[in-house]
Design a protein around this motif. Structure first.
Motif, PDB file in Angstrom:
ATOM      1  N   TYR A 233       0.950  -1.291  -0.018  1.00 37.05           N
ATOM      2  CA  TYR A 233      -0.173  -0.153   0.026  1.00 37.05           C
ATOM      3  C   TYR A 233       0.889   1.309  -0.148  1.00 37.05           C
ATOM      4  N   TYR A 291      -0.664  -1.236  -4.504  1.00 36.05           N
ATOM      5  CA  TYR A 291      -2.139  -0.416  -4.573  1.00 36.05           C
ATOM      6  C   TYR A 291      -1.679   0.966  -4.228  1.00 36.05           C
ATOM      7  N   ASP A 325      -6.230   3.585  -6.765  1.00 35.28           N
ATOM      8  CA  ASP A 325      -6.854   2.169  -6.321  1.00 35.28           C
ATOM      9  C   ASP A 325      -7.806   2.574  -4.939  1.00 35.28           C
TER      10      ASP A 325
END
Length: 578
Positions: A233, A291, A325
């Protein structure tokens, strides 16, 4: 901080449970109630919420370990409040990222701090964000100390137009006053957690090269390659709508690609796509999946916002489309830097979390975009003047934010922050960084730590419906795959409440177990201490150092599941299965 907060300013006597304690008892098994013919409807998981999305990918079932020792307790004969749990009504499975945390660059190298590392390991936030807040936009992850890129200016422009020293931070700085990139990775590995990385977006604005956006995006992609799949992330920038962020205003005389003096949501959205393309290409090259999140504002514009903030979301959505995302919002809940009462503070989680997520969903949908996962990347309170931020009340607030975030199907929350600065008690840190007075030990956990620890210990892997007959009693129900039912009960009122727990679609076992967390008698309604089943710290703040070994209270379910929740206290309970 939120837009609402940061635009305004930059930078009891303990109510013991009314039951009779008896001696410590080895956990045996009492036969379950005879003839329990409760009808049990099976659990059916709801569709995965798109606001959680891939944050559920690493979901794991949870097994409750029945305590081997407990303090046997007489159950109250009656209760004035009823909490009803419907175990078959699953609101959501619980993502492991729901109680994450923020690290920062001024905490020090961390890996050398044994007690801090132990407590982070025990708390297990799952995701720890880095390098932390606004400092992300002046951070060069692969630079040696005092060696910024050649196209990074010596001075940055503030919102008021004045130039100040850039004050860059460097990822290869191993000084004990900062936190290096390599030690961040080491900290994650040693504590069993994963990361979330905030990329320097400000550099795309204040960089003086021929193509500052491409240069900044390339630097970000190089970090993705260096990371080599350790981090899934990533987010581009921090609160870039805010006039406190580096890159909000730039010196157009030194800019070479025609950028405007003030950033806009549209410009950020255009730049986001450049970053995302470079970072995704890097991830593809090394065979990893990442993401990438975009910064959005958490509330409808207010009349006194800057033009940048007012049009941020609309500009972002128009320029970036469905490229992000996920989306990042921040919320500091309480009226900014007011000396708020406990009542005011504890009334904010339910209302503010719902209002925020209604706005986020409606805004994204209204722009014609696909709903994506949403994270609460920073949260806390800004109440000040009475040491509210380091208090037991803020611990209760923390539990409610976590519970409401799950109810509103937020993919991740990250509390701001692990450590900060004392500032006479206006300190967001979960741990004392060594500057707290009264002889409090360095890295001593604050009350929020204990609340978040026990909430996580007694929360199952599915959030289920729970309702209370009293508005001051807030409850969050959960179920374990191993069969038990959990409930967290928070009493917002100053007076104790006797609570009965009724569980539908569940055949209860013979016992229930719980921990009661109360405040101390210091500092009025904002005690700096937390007592866990009556045990606390010997120092002026914090809670018991033996929190991990403390035995729970336990009672028989034969005559009902009832417990007294003291004033401004929390109970974390699990009921055994038949």
């Amino acid at each position: 901080m939120t837009i609402t907060s940061r635009f305004l300013y930059l930078s009891v006597l303990i109510s013991l449970p009314f039951f009779i304690l008896s001696c410590k008892k080895k956990g045996g098994t009492t036969p379950p109630p005879v003839g329990d013919t409760t009808t049990v409807n099976p659990q059916v998981d709801p569709p995965l919420a798109n606001t959680i999305g891939f944050f559920m990918d690493d979901w794991q079932p949870r097994t409750f370990t029945v305590p081997t020792t407990f303090t046997n307790t007489t159950v109250p004969a009656a209760a004035g409040v009823t909490v009803t749990i419907d175990r078959s009504n699953v609101l959501t499975k619980v993502p492991r990222s729901y109680a994450s945390a923020n690290a920062n660059l001024w905490m020090g190298q961390m890996v050398t701090e044994t007690s801090l590392m132990t407590n982070i390991t025990n708390l297990h936030p799952h995701l720890i964000r880095f390098p932390g807040g606004s400092i992300s936009d002046v951070f060069f992850w692969n630079a040696q100390p005092n060696t910024p890129p050649a196209d990074a200016p010596a001075q940055l422009i503030q919102d008021n137009g004045t130039a100040v020293a850039a004050g860059f931070w460097y990822g290869k700085n191993t000084d004990n006053r900062t936190f290096s990139v390599d030690n961040y990775y080491s900290m994650l590995q040693q504590t069993g957690n994963k990361g979330m990385i905030t990329i320097n977006y400000g550099y795309a604005r204040y960089g003086t090269g021929a193509n500052p956006v491409a240069r900044a995006a390339h630097l970000a992609a190089d970090w993705v390659r260096y990371d080599n799949g350790r981090t899934q992330y990533w987010e581009i920038g921090n609160e870039n709508f805010g006039n406190w962020e580096a890159g909000y205003r730039i010196n157009t005389a030194t800019n070479q690609d025609g950028q405007p003096e003030f950033v806009t949501g549209q410009l950020y959205g255009q730049h986001f796509k450049v970053y995302a393309d470079s970072m995704r290409k890097a991830a593809q090259e090394i065979g990893k999946t990442i993401y990438i999140g975009a910064v959005m504002s958490e509330s409808a514009p207010l009349s006194w916002w800057t033009p940048t903030a007012t049009t941020w979301n609309s500009g972002l959505f128009a320029a970036a489309g469905n490229y992000p995302d996920f989306y990042i919002v921040h919320n500091y809940y309480t009226p900014f830097q007011t000396n708020a009462t406990a009542e005011v503070i504890l009334n904010t989680p339910v209302e503010e979390t719902q209002k925020m997520m209604d706005y986020v969903r409606q805004t994204i949908s209204g722009a014609g975009l696909t709903q994506k996962p949403v994270i609460l990347g920073e949260w806390n309170i800004t109440s000040s003047g009475s040491k509210q931020q380091v208090s037991h009340v803020n611990g209760l607030h923390a539990v409610m934010v976590l519970g409401e975030s799950l109810k509103n199907k937020i993919g991740m929350t990250a509390r701001w922050d692990l450590a900060n600065g004392w500032s006479n008690g206006d300190d967001h840190g979960m741990f004392n960084q060594g500057d707290e007075p009264d002889g409090v030990p360095k890295w001593n956990p604050r009350p929020a730590f204990y609340h978040m620890y026990f909430f996580q210990q007694y929360l199952g892997d599915r959030l289920v419906a729970a309702n209370s007959t009293n508005a001051d009693v807030i409850s969050y129900g959960s179920s374990f795959t191993s069969g038990e039912t959990g409930v967290a009960i928070i009493n917002k009122a100053a007076d104790p409440k006797s609570v009965q727990v009724d569980i539908k679609n569940f055949k209860k076992g013979s016992r229930f177990y719980w921990y009661t967390l109360t405040g101390g008698t210091d500092n009025g309604e904002f005690s700096r201490k937390t007592l866990v089943n009556g045990i606390t710290s010997a120092s002026a703040a914090g809670g018991p150092s033996t929190y991990k070994e403390l035995s729970p209270y336990s009672g028989s379910t034969t005559n009902g599941i009832r417990v007294v929740v003291p004033g401004r206290a929390a109970v974390f309970m699990v009921v055994s299965k038949q």
